[in-house]
Scaffold this active site. Structure first.
Site, PDB file in Angstrom:
ATOM      1  N   HIS A  70       0.811  -1.188   0.029  1.00  0.00           N
ATOM      2  CA  HIS A  70      -0.105  -0.107  -0.165  1.00  0.00           C
ATOM      3  C   HIS A  70       1.001   1.278  -0.129  1.00  0.00           C
ATOM      4  O   HIS A  70       1.644   1.407   1.010  1.00  0.00           O
ATOM      5  CB  HIS A  70      -0.788  -0.053   1.312  1.00  0.00           C
ATOM      6  CG  HIS A  70      -2.010   1.140   1.231  1.00  0.00           C
ATOM      7  ND1 HIS A  70      -1.915   2.456   1.650  1.00  0.00           N
ATOM      8  CD2 HIS A  70      -3.248   0.930   1.012  1.00  0.00           C
ATOM      9  CE1 HIS A  70      -2.928   3.116   1.462  1.00  0.00           C
ATOM     10  NE2 HIS A  70      -3.841   2.206   1.123  1.00  0.00           N
ATOM     11  N   HIS A  94     -10.704   6.412  -0.969  1.00  0.00           N
ATOM     12  CA  HIS A  94     -10.905   5.295  -0.900  1.00  0.00           C
ATOM     13  C   HIS A  94     -12.543   4.349  -1.140  1.00  0.00           C
ATOM     14  O   HIS A  94     -12.636   3.353  -1.286  1.00  0.00           O
ATOM     15  CB  HIS A  94     -10.170   4.694   0.629  1.00  0.00           C
ATOM     16  CG  HIS A  94      -9.109   4.758   0.595  1.00  0.00           C
ATOM     17  ND1 HIS A  94      -8.356   6.116   1.076  1.00  0.00           N
ATOM     18  CD2 HIS A  94      -8.293   3.837   0.569  1.00  0.00           C
ATOM     19  CE1 HIS A  94      -7.229   6.069   1.092  1.00  0.00           C
ATOM     20  NE2 HIS A  94      -6.755   4.650   0.660  1.00  0.00           N
ATOM     21  N   ARG A 168      -5.011  21.346  -5.134  1.00  0.00           N
ATOM     22  CA  ARG A 168      -4.560  20.323  -4.616  1.00  0.00           C
ATOM     23  C   ARG A 168      -4.415  20.256  -3.113  1.00  0.00           C
ATOM     24  O   ARG A 168      -3.591  20.763  -2.412  1.00  0.00           O
ATOM     25  CB  ARG A 168      -3.005  20.093  -5.225  1.00  0.00           C
ATOM     26  CG  ARG A 168      -2.150  18.729  -4.815  1.00  0.00           C
ATOM     27  CD  ARG A 168      -3.204  17.650  -5.271  1.00  0.00           C
ATOM     28  NE  ARG A 168      -2.390  16.019  -4.904  1.00  0.00           N
ATOM     29  CZ  ARG A 168      -2.752  15.361  -4.002  1.00  0.00           C
ATOM     30  NH1 ARG A 168      -3.867  15.591  -3.395  1.00  0.00           N
ATOM     31  NH2 ARG A 168      -1.988  14.228  -3.884  1.00  0.00           N
ATOM     32  N   CYS A 215       1.538  20.808  -9.992  1.00  0.00           N
ATOM     33  CA  CYS A 215       1.583  19.368  -9.146  1.00  0.00           C
ATOM     34  C   CYS A 215       2.413  18.501 -10.032  1.00  0.00           C
ATOM     35  O   CYS A 215       2.160  18.379 -11.117  1.00  0.00           O
ATOM     36  CB  CYS A 215      -0.034  18.844  -9.336  1.00  0.00           C
ATOM     37  SG  CYS A 215      -0.446  17.282  -8.470  1.00  0.00           S
ATOM     38  N   TYR A 351       5.901  11.388  -4.437  1.00  0.00           N
ATOM     39  CA  TYR A 351       6.459  12.334  -5.122  1.00  0.00           C
ATOM     40  C   TYR A 351       8.028  12.153  -5.294  1.00  0.00           C
ATOM     41  O   TYR A 351       8.934  12.915  -5.173  1.00  0.00           O
ATOM     42  CB  TYR A 351       6.427  13.784  -4.372  1.00  0.00           C
ATOM     43  CG  TYR A 351       4.928  14.311  -4.386  1.00  0.00           C
ATOM     44  CD1 TYR A 351       4.151  14.412  -5.363  1.00  0.00           C
ATOM     45  CD2 TYR A 351       4.384  14.502  -3.097  1.00  0.00           C
ATOM     46  CE1 TYR A 351       2.956  14.949  -5.079  1.00  0.00           C
ATOM     47  CE2 TYR A 351       3.117  14.482  -3.029  1.00  0.00           C
ATOM     48  CZ  TYR A 351       2.257  15.126  -4.040  1.00  0.00           C
ATOM     49  OH  TYR A 351       0.981  15.317  -3.988  1.00  0.00           O
TER      50      TYR A 351
END
Length: 499
Positions: A70, A94, A168, A215, A351
């Site tokens: 995950h 989710h 964001r 982003c 990232y």
């Protein structure tokens, strides 16, 4: 309620229950033939050795084998032995059928009626205080909110209007009373200092920087056409260009006693947006951004001449021009000068870019450097993909933006309508007159290219070249990565030509 005391007994019971459940489902019946567990039972399972159990609504799940794969494994471990409902109220992305289906494969039992009735899963919505957003936005996630403007809106203004600037968010927008707000500053070589917003406005010079923020996942939707990735499905609108105003970071740190930078390697930023365990969003930048007086790092309290909007970091955010949006921390609460990078999940386990051959079974986030400066990119905003267009005097008008990280200037944008046989150089219609290495703004460009009027459909490609002669790669196949970041291949759209 039957008590189950051993792992072996649990596994036998689970096997029997699954058999009963399958038989019931085969007969078109709904079965609840799972072992019954109490909250106390669940709380005993918080490690890989004991099994990592969680509850969701009335279900009990053993997610031991799931945690390592995950992307937010360290976050989900915070729910070990407890309900994941509060986390999923926070990370509401989710709550999708495919995610719930995956979770169901890990189900091992049902929460006892008494505990289920006392469950606090129906908590107050942590996003109830979020601000209103532009109704024309393409929404990639409701909670936390992540939205972008349709591409044609981006080329209407060189300075992106505040309500058109993409949003964001990683967590709920914090509700901050400016009267109580303080920025905490500390770390190596500094005296611990608290500054109010008024302090920042009155004790330091106000400077303005025009800079684009993008982003890391911008244009991820294009990369997913090669192979699925994990991340929000941004088109090309996760970028905007604004005028940011505030106090120079170097001046603020000198006020706090900064004299010796020799031991400092990183500047850490912590936001005031927090998850259910009071863990805040965080990131860091290399201290070289502070060494260089031309890097223009500021603590911004204004955007386009007005106080920062809630979605963009009110009352204070850090602006690090030329650097990925993830490091421009919003709702800034603390600055720390350190020998180490931020330990935040978003610095250490997100990232980052990887080889196309790395997958979720082989990825090691510690092996890759955190993204800072972004590569050169462009996008076609007008016309839009799959749109019907009419030619004017046999020519097609194409408009878009281009930008490169690290202060690089855009030298040119090339457009082709025949897959690269003939390229046309676009006109740069808006570009800030900035010094070399300090070109923080994007450029807007326009081109008129001839098109064979007998064609019914064609494909338009765009690529940009920056002042280091970096150029966008032709395709996504060789830059694909499992998180879908750094998606800067040629922008390609198809158009239908109508008479």
């Amino acid at each position: 309620m039957e008590t189950i005391n051993s792992v072996e007994a649990i596994m036998v019971r689970i096997g029997k229950c699954k058999k009963v459940k399958l038989e019931a489902e085969a007969n078109g019946q709904k079965s609840t033939a799972y072992p019954i567990f109490s909250v106390t039972d669940v709380r005993k399972h918080t490690t890989k050795e004991d099994g990592i159990w969680v509850t969701y609504k009335d279900g009990v799940y053993n997610i031991t084998d799931f945690v390592d794969g995950h992307p937010g494994g360290d976050v989900i471990m915070m729910a070990a032995g407890n309900a994941i409902d509060p986390f999923w109220n926070l990370y509401a992305v989710h709550k999708q059928p495919q995610i719930l289906k995956i979770l169901e494969t890990y189900r091992i039992g049902t929460l006892s009626d008494a505990d289920a009735e006392g469950d606090s899963s129906e908590t107050l919505d942590p996003y109830a205080g979020d601000p209103k957003r532009n109704p024309s936005f393409i929404i990639n996630s409701e909670k936390p909110y992540n939205g972008e403007p349709p591409l044609p809106m981006l080329v209407e203004n060189f300075i992106t209007p505040t309500d058109v600037f993409y949003v964001r968010n990683h967590l709920p927008v914090p509700q901050i009373d400016v009267e109580d707000y303080t920025l905490e500053i500390g770390g190596i070589g500094l005296r611990e200092t608290s500054l109010t917003l008024d302090d920042l406005k009155t004790k330091f010079p106000k400077v303005s920087v025009t800079a684009a923020i993008q982003c890391a996942g911008n244009r991820r939707a294009d990369m997913t056409k090669v192979k699925p990735v994990k991340g929000l499905n941004w088109n090309g609108g996760a970028i905007g260009n604004a005028v940011w105003s505030g106090a120079p970071l170097i001046d603020v740190l000198k006020f706090c006693g900064l004299t010796d930078l020799s031991k400092i390697r990183h500047i850490q930023f912590e936001g005031l947006d927090m998850d259910v365990t009071n863990v805040s969003y965080g990131a860091s930048i290399p201290v070289e951004k502070l060494f260089n007086p031309h890097c223009d790092v500021i603590l911004a309290y204004e955007m386009n001449g007005e106080p920062l909007p809630l979605d963009h970091g009110f009352p204070l955010r850090v602006i690090v021009p030329g650097v990925v949006g993830a490091r421009n921390v919003k709702w800034l609460g603390r600055i720390i000068l350190s020998e180490e990078e931020s330990s935040s999940h978003w610095q250490q386990n997100d990232y980052k870019g990887f080889s196309p051959s790395i997958d979720w079974d082989t990825v090691d986030f510690k092996s890759a450097a955190a993204i800072q400066e972004l590569p050169v990119i462009s996008a076609i905003c007008v016309p839009t993909n799959e749109s019907n267009v009419k030619l004017k005097d046999g020519k097609l008008v194409v408009q878009g933006y281009a930008w490169s990280g690290g202060g690089c200037k855009i030298l040119r944008v090339d457009i082709t309508a025949d897959k690269g046989k003939m390229w046309y150089t676009a006109d740069i219609v808006n570009q800030e007159d900035a010094a070399a290495g300090r070109c923080w703004s994007w450029v807007l460009w326009k081109a008129e290219i001839p098109i064979d009027k007998n064609l019914k459909q064609t494909e338009i490609w765009a690529k940009a070249v920056d002042s280091n002669y970096n150029v966008q790669p032709e395709s996504f196949e060789n830059i694909w990565n499992l998180r879908g970041v750094l998606a800067n291949a040629y922008h390609k759209i198809k158009i239908n030509i109508v008479q």
